[in-house]
Design a protein around this motif. Structure first.
Motif, PDB file in Angstrom:
ATOM      1  N   MET A 194      56.622  38.119  39.660  1.00 17.70           N
ATOM      2  CA  MET A 194      56.604  39.364  38.922  1.00 17.70           C
ATOM      3  C   MET A 194      55.298  40.100  39.260  1.00 17.70           C
ATOM      4  N   PRO A 195      55.344  41.407  39.498  1.00 17.85           N
ATOM      5  CA  PRO A 195      54.119  42.141  39.850  1.00 17.85           C
ATOM      6  C   PRO A 195      53.153  42.224  38.665  1.00 17.85           C
ATOM      7  N   ASP A 196      51.893  42.477  38.967  1.00 22.12           N
ATOM      8  CA  ASP A 196      50.889  42.649  37.911  1.00 22.12           C
ATOM      9  C   ASP A 196      51.196  43.911  37.105  1.00 22.12           C
ATOM     10  N   ASP A 197      50.862  43.850  35.833  1.00 20.58           N
ATOM     11  CA  ASP A 197      50.964  45.044  34.995  1.00 20.58           C
ATOM     12  C   ASP A 197      49.555  45.434  34.538  1.00 20.58           C
ATOM     13  N   TRP A 198      49.491  46.454  33.683  1.00 20.95           N
ATOM     14  CA  TRP A 198      48.218  46.976  33.212  1.00 20.95           C
ATOM     15  C   TRP A 198      47.402  45.875  32.535  1.00 20.95           C
ATOM     16  N   ALA A 199      48.061  45.022  31.748  1.00 22.35           N
ATOM     17  CA  ALA A 199      47.352  43.952  31.030  1.00 22.35           C
ATOM     18  C   ALA A 199      46.759  42.931  31.996  1.00 22.35           C
ATOM     19  N   ASP A 200      47.476  42.596  33.059  1.00 28.07           N
ATOM     20  CA  ASP A 200      46.929  41.667  34.059  1.00 28.07           C
ATOM     21  C   ASP A 200      45.645  42.234  34.655  1.00 28.07           C
ATOM     22  N   ARG A 201      45.680  43.515  34.985  1.00 27.27           N
ATOM     23  CA  ARG A 201      44.490  44.144  35.573  1.00 27.27           C
ATOM     24  C   ARG A 201      43.350  44.215  34.551  1.00 27.27           C
ATOM     25  N   HIS A 202      43.682  44.472  33.305  1.00 26.63           N
ATOM     26  CA  HIS A 202      42.686  44.514  32.229  1.00 26.63           C
ATOM     27  C   HIS A 202      42.018  43.145  32.076  1.00 26.63           C
ATOM     28  N   VAL A 203      42.825  42.084  32.008  1.00 25.52           N
ATOM     29  CA  VAL A 203      42.288  40.728  31.845  1.00 25.52           C
ATOM     30  C   VAL A 203      41.388  40.373  33.027  1.00 25.52           C
ATOM     31  N   ALA A 204      41.836  40.680  34.222  1.00 26.67           N
ATOM     32  CA  ALA A 204      41.036  40.369  35.419  1.00 26.67           C
ATOM     33  C   ALA A 204      39.705  41.114  35.403  1.00 26.67           C
ATOM     34  N   ARG A 205      39.719  42.366  34.941  1.00 26.38           N
ATOM     35  CA  ARG A 205      38.497  43.178  34.867  1.00 26.38           C
ATOM     36  C   ARG A 205      37.505  42.623  33.860  1.00 26.38           C
ATOM     37  N   TRP A 206      38.014  42.175  32.715  1.00 22.63           N
ATOM     38  CA  TRP A 206      37.138  41.823  31.604  1.00 22.63           C
ATOM     39  C   TRP A 206      36.824  40.343  31.481  1.00 22.63           C
ATOM     40  N   ARG A 207      37.552  39.503  32.140  1.00 31.11           N
ATOM     41  CA  ARG A 207      37.406  38.051  31.989  1.00 31.11           C
ATOM     42  C   ARG A 207      35.944  37.594  32.101  1.00 31.11           C
ATOM     43  N   ASP A 208      35.228  38.055  33.079  1.00 29.75           N
ATOM     44  CA  ASP A 208      33.863  37.579  33.324  1.00 29.75           C
ATOM     45  C   ASP A 208      32.790  38.338  32.545  1.00 29.75           C
ATOM     46  N   HIS A 209      33.176  39.323  31.758  1.00 28.42           N
ATOM     47  CA  HIS A 209      32.209  40.100  30.985  1.00 28.42           C
ATOM     48  C   HIS A 209      31.883  39.473  29.635  1.00 28.42           C
ATOM     49  N   TRP A 210      32.617  38.463  29.226  1.00 24.20           N
ATOM     50  CA  TRP A 210      32.444  37.895  27.895  1.00 24.20           C
ATOM     51  C   TRP A 210      31.731  36.550  27.966  1.00 24.20           C
ATOM     52  N   LEU A 211      30.611  36.533  28.645  1.00 23.99           N
ATOM     53  CA  LEU A 211      29.824  35.303  28.766  1.00 23.99           C
ATOM     54  C   LEU A 211      29.347  34.863  27.383  1.00 23.99           C
ATOM     55  N   GLY A 212      29.576  33.627  27.069  1.00 22.72           N
ATOM     56  CA  GLY A 212      29.157  33.094  25.778  1.00 22.72           C
ATOM     57  C   GLY A 212      30.117  33.421  24.645  1.00 22.72           C
ATOM     58  N   ILE A 213      31.179  34.143  24.940  1.00 21.03           N
ATOM     59  CA  ILE A 213      32.195  34.480  23.933  1.00 21.03           C
ATOM     60  C   ILE A 213      33.514  33.925  24.441  1.00 21.03           C
ATOM     61  N   GLU A 214      34.230  33.240  23.547  1.00 22.59           N
ATOM     62  CA  GLU A 214      35.511  32.653  23.958  1.00 22.59           C
ATOM     63  C   GLU A 214      36.459  33.754  24.409  1.00 22.59           C
ATOM     64  N   PHE A 215      37.053  33.574  25.560  1.00 19.99           N
ATOM     65  CA  PHE A 215      37.993  34.545  26.119  1.00 19.99           C
ATOM     66  C   PHE A 215      39.182  33.783  26.680  1.00 19.99           C
ATOM     67  N   ASP A 216      40.328  33.964  26.092  1.00 25.47           N
ATOM     68  CA  ASP A 216      41.550  33.313  26.545  1.00 25.47           C
ATOM     69  C   ASP A 216      42.419  34.372  27.203  1.00 25.47           C
ATOM     70  N   ASP A 217      42.688  34.201  28.497  1.00 22.12           N
ATOM     71  CA  ASP A 217      43.468  35.189  29.253  1.00 22.12           C
ATOM     72  C   ASP A 217      44.803  35.504  28.584  1.00 22.12           C
ATOM     73  N   ASP A 218      45.511  34.477  28.131  1.00 26.84           N
ATOM     74  CA  ASP A 218      46.835  34.686  27.558  1.00 26.84           C
ATOM     75  C   ASP A 218      46.769  35.439  26.230  1.00 26.84           C
ATOM     76  N   ILE A 219      45.813  35.078  25.388  1.00 27.59           N
ATOM     77  CA  ILE A 219      45.675  35.783  24.113  1.00 27.59           C
ATOM     78  C   ILE A 219      45.352  37.251  24.370  1.00 27.59           C
ATOM     79  N   GLU A 220      44.408  37.482  25.269  1.00 32.97           N
ATOM     80  CA  GLU A 220      44.042  38.861  25.594  1.00 32.97           C
ATOM     81  C   GLU A 220      45.241  39.629  26.141  1.00 32.97           C
ATOM     82  N   ALA A 221      45.982  39.010  27.040  1.00 38.48           N
ATOM     83  CA  ALA A 221      47.137  39.681  27.638  1.00 38.48           C
ATOM     84  C   ALA A 221      48.210  39.992  26.589  1.00 38.48           C
ATOM     85  N   VAL A 222      48.468  39.070  25.676  1.00 37.35           N
ATOM     86  CA  VAL A 222      49.467  39.294  24.628  1.00 37.35           C
ATOM     87  C   VAL A 222      49.053  40.466  23.745  1.00 37.35           C
TER      88      VAL A 222
END
Length: 182
Positions: free
Chosen positions: A1-29
């Protein structure tokens, strides 16, 4: 399945939350739910503009039509449902009565009280808006199979129940914990 807006959002922000819990799936949902609701709000605005209703008029007609007594309510019950003052409700009903969508009648139970009743014109314009709005909901959710829709409905219910449970236990002065903004 191709990436959607949420996939791109998660990829952009994943590494910006150093020291803060970041779960890709929760963020995407959460991002996808927000994106879908934003889309449905925009499509509702288009539907309302097409039929000639303002948002507050549609809200009022909708709350009147989905009651246990469809099309009938007291002004104070409507005001409470809409979260507005009785004075605000009175002004809203005045313009809707002038448009021919509602009428005020003396209550059958207590002649000192006034009840609000949706007119045929009010039902017709509400139905036109609901059909336009509903067609977009059908289009979007219709990409899922019946089994997928049932599964999604069950999963969303599970999330809703967790919110309702927290809301029922929270004191009026202490809102439930909020996550960071998206």
């Amino acid at each position: 399945m191709p990436d959607d807006w949420a996939d791109r959002h998660v990829a952009r922000w994943r590494d910006h939350w150093l020291g803060i819990e970041f779960d890709d799936d929760i963020e995407a949902v959460v991002v996808r739910m927000g994106r879908l609701m934003k889309h449905f709000r925009a499509m509702t605005a288009v539907a309302l503009a097409e039929v000639g209703l303002q948002d507050h008029e549609y809200e009022t007609l909708h709350l009147l039509m989905i009651r246990d007594t469809p099309g009938h309510a007291t002004p104070s019950a409507l005001a409470a449902d809409l979260g507005i003052s009785n004075a605000g409700m009175s002004g809203r009903l005045e313009s809707m009565e002038q448009a021919g969508w509602v009428r005020r009648r003396a209550s059958l139970e207590d002649r000192r009280r006034v009840d609000i009743e949706v007119t045929e014109a009010g039902v017709a314009i509400w139905r036109a808006a609901i059909e336009l709005r509903g067609s977009e909901e059908q289009r979007v959710v219709g990409v899922l199979t019946p089994a997928e829709r049932a599964e999604l409905a069950a999963l969303l219910k599970k999330l809703t129940l967790s919110v309702e449970d927290v809301s029922s236990r929270a004191s009026p002065r202490t809102p439930p914990r909020r996550s960071r903004s998206r």
